[in-house]
Design a protein around this motif. Sequence first.
Motif, PDB file in Angstrom:
ATOM      1  N   ALA A 138      30.245 213.912  45.864  1.00 24.70           N
ATOM      2  CA  ALA A 138      28.695 214.173  45.957  1.00 24.70           C
ATOM      3  C   ALA A 138      28.377 213.993  47.800  1.00 24.70           C
ATOM      4  O   ALA A 138      27.887 214.411  47.837  1.00 24.70           O
ATOM      5  CB  ALA A 138      27.579 214.103  45.117  1.00 24.70           C
ATOM      6  N   SER A 139      28.311 212.251  47.568  1.00 28.14           N
ATOM      7  CA  SER A 139      27.932 211.697  48.752  1.00 28.14           C
ATOM      8  C   SER A 139      28.637 212.546  50.104  1.00 28.14           C
ATOM      9  O   SER A 139      28.073 212.026  50.926  1.00 28.14           O
ATOM     10  CB  SER A 139      27.682 210.206  48.324  1.00 28.14           C
ATOM     11  OG  SER A 139      27.132 210.378  47.650  1.00 28.14           O
ATOM     12  N   ALA A 140      29.797 212.227  50.220  1.00 24.01           N
ATOM     13  CA  ALA A 140      30.488 212.648  50.779  1.00 24.01           C
ATOM     14  C   ALA A 140      30.244 214.371  51.772  1.00 24.01           C
ATOM     15  O   ALA A 140      29.790 213.982  52.698  1.00 24.01           O
ATOM     16  CB  ALA A 140      31.853 212.492  50.508  1.00 24.01           C
ATOM     17  N   LEU A 141      29.744 215.068  50.261  1.00 21.06           N
ATOM     18  CA  LEU A 141      29.421 216.483  51.106  1.00 21.06           C
ATOM     19  C   LEU A 141      28.048 216.350  52.331  1.00 21.06           C
ATOM     20  O   LEU A 141      28.081 217.200  52.952  1.00 21.06           O
ATOM     21  CB  LEU A 141      29.679 217.475  50.419  1.00 21.06           C
ATOM     22  CG  LEU A 141      30.804 217.947  48.767  1.00 21.06           C
ATOM     23  CD1 LEU A 141      30.485 219.049  48.028  1.00 21.06           C
ATOM     24  CD2 LEU A 141      31.796 218.684  50.554  1.00 21.06           C
ATOM     25  N   ALA A 142      27.541 215.017  50.758  1.00 25.85           N
ATOM     26  CA  ALA A 142      26.135 215.683  51.624  1.00 25.85           C
ATOM     27  C   ALA A 142      25.663 214.310  52.991  1.00 25.85           C
ATOM     28  O   ALA A 142      25.707 215.204  53.887  1.00 25.85           O
ATOM     29  CB  ALA A 142      24.761 214.649  50.961  1.00 25.85           C
ATOM     30  N   GLY A 143      27.212 213.843  52.829  1.00 25.26           N
ATOM     31  CA  GLY A 143      27.060 213.304  53.795  1.00 25.26           C
ATOM     32  C   GLY A 143      27.452 213.702  55.910  1.00 25.26           C
ATOM     33  O   GLY A 143      26.719 213.597  56.753  1.00 25.26           O
ATOM     34  N   ILE A 144      28.445 214.835  55.106  1.00 24.89           N
ATOM     35  CA  ILE A 144      28.898 215.461  56.538  1.00 24.89           C
ATOM     36  C   ILE A 144      27.849 216.366  57.065  1.00 24.89           C
ATOM     37  O   ILE A 144      27.859 216.445  58.067  1.00 24.89           O
ATOM     38  CB  ILE A 144      29.801 216.857  56.399  1.00 24.89           C
ATOM     39  CG1 ILE A 144      31.482 215.759  55.386  1.00 24.89           C
ATOM     40  CG2 ILE A 144      30.317 217.692  56.892  1.00 24.89           C
ATOM     41  CD1 ILE A 144      32.257 216.935  55.258  1.00 24.89           C
ATOM     42  N   ALA A 145      26.828 216.707  55.880  1.00 26.86           N
ATOM     43  CA  ALA A 145      25.847 217.890  56.775  1.00 26.86           C
ATOM     44  C   ALA A 145      24.404 216.736  56.988  1.00 26.86           C
ATOM     45  O   ALA A 145      24.073 217.173  58.323  1.00 26.86           O
ATOM     46  CB  ALA A 145      25.223 218.589  55.045  1.00 26.86           C
ATOM     47  N   ARG A 146      24.151 215.635  56.790  1.00 30.87           N
ATOM     48  CA  ARG A 146      23.971 214.669  56.974  1.00 30.87           C
ATOM     49  C   ARG A 146      24.225 214.399  58.776  1.00 30.87           C
ATOM     50  O   ARG A 146      23.477 214.009  59.846  1.00 30.87           O
ATOM     51  CB  ARG A 146      23.725 213.211  56.217  1.00 30.87           C
ATOM     52  CG  ARG A 146      22.223 212.262  56.796  1.00 30.87           C
ATOM     53  CD  ARG A 146      22.361 211.367  55.035  1.00 30.87           C
ATOM     54  NE  ARG A 146      22.037 210.099  56.073  1.00 30.87           N
ATOM     55  CZ  ARG A 146      20.885 209.449  56.633  1.00 30.87           C
ATOM     56  NH1 ARG A 146      20.097 210.553  56.551  1.00 30.87           N
ATOM     57  NH2 ARG A 146      20.887 208.523  56.580  1.00 30.87           N
ATOM     58  N   PHE A 147      25.237 214.039  58.422  1.00 36.77           N
ATOM     59  CA  PHE A 147      26.129 213.688  59.454  1.00 36.77           C
ATOM     60  C   PHE A 147      25.776 214.681  61.348  1.00 36.77           C
ATOM     61  O   PHE A 147      24.809 214.497  62.155  1.00 36.77           O
ATOM     62  CB  PHE A 147      27.439 213.263  60.473  1.00 36.77           C
ATOM     63  CG  PHE A 147      27.888 213.501  61.804  1.00 36.77           C
ATOM     64  CD1 PHE A 147      27.757 212.462  61.699  1.00 36.77           C
ATOM     65  CD2 PHE A 147      28.741 214.418  62.232  1.00 36.77           C
ATOM     66  CE1 PHE A 147      28.971 212.169  63.647  1.00 36.77           C
ATOM     67  CE2 PHE A 147      28.718 214.285  63.419  1.00 36.77           C
ATOM     68  CZ  PHE A 147      29.170 213.472  63.848  1.00 36.77           C
ATOM     69  N   MET A 148      25.197 216.161  60.685  1.00 37.57           N
ATOM     70  CA  MET A 148      25.088 216.985  61.515  1.00 37.57           C
ATOM     71  C   MET A 148      23.224 217.352  61.989  1.00 37.57           C
ATOM     72  O   MET A 148      23.296 217.346  63.077  1.00 37.57           O
ATOM     73  CB  MET A 148      25.495 218.089  61.183  1.00 37.57           C
ATOM     74  CG  MET A 148      26.579 219.073  60.940  1.00 37.57           C
ATOM     75  SD  MET A 148      27.984 218.036  62.275  1.00 37.57           S
ATOM     76  CE  MET A 148      27.408 220.126  63.491  1.00 37.57           C
ATOM     77  N   VAL A 149      22.791 216.959  61.439  1.00 36.85           N
ATOM     78  CA  VAL A 149      21.390 216.427  61.594  1.00 36.85           C
ATOM     79  C   VAL A 149      21.343 215.302  61.925  1.00 36.85           C
ATOM     80  O   VAL A 149      20.357 215.229  62.820  1.00 36.85           O
ATOM     81  CB  VAL A 149      20.426 216.617  60.087  1.00 36.85           C
ATOM     82  CG1 VAL A 149      18.681 215.992  60.391  1.00 36.85           C
ATOM     83  CG2 VAL A 149      20.973 217.538  59.375  1.00 36.85           C
TER      84      VAL A 149
END
Length: 174
Positions: free
Chosen positions: A120-131
């Motif tokens: 879950a952290s990895a999926l959220a991390g990809i979105a966070r990188f973009m933001v």
Amino acid sequence: METAQARQPAPRGAFSAFARFVLCGGGTGLASSFAVAALASSITWALANALVTVAATLLATELHARFTFGAGGRATWRQHVQSAGSATAAYAVTCGAMLVLHLLVASPGAVLEQVVYLSASALAGIARFMVLRLVVFARGRSRAAATVRVPRPVPATLARVAASAAPEALCRTA
């Protein structure tokens, strides 16, 4: 004379920034997963996750400002607040994933909890990188310009010259 823009570090490519993001953010996330597991033995998991998320977000934002996105120094308060917004979304994703796990598995083991949490952290991390890349640490452009390009208006004098030359161009024959 050196301009302010010339003093800023050169923009970093998306691939190299993502590699640094994974190193800094992933390292912080991995340490966080162990800290959450350790704290959850004495307090509720959600509270442990919230405390660790706050500390990890502050640390990760500083690391991303200095190393990942080459902002050239410490993170500003604005960047910390914007980063906290994306971390809040990541917190909701990890809590949601753990809630679903506990609904599906009555007594999950520590390894399964770690796998779900880190996934879950990895999926959220990809979105966070973009933001973080497109909004929080976008340099030398407004946040809107990071995703939308607007053509420059033509100066009025050039428009008048072009308009006055147009009738003559129509009358000429080849």
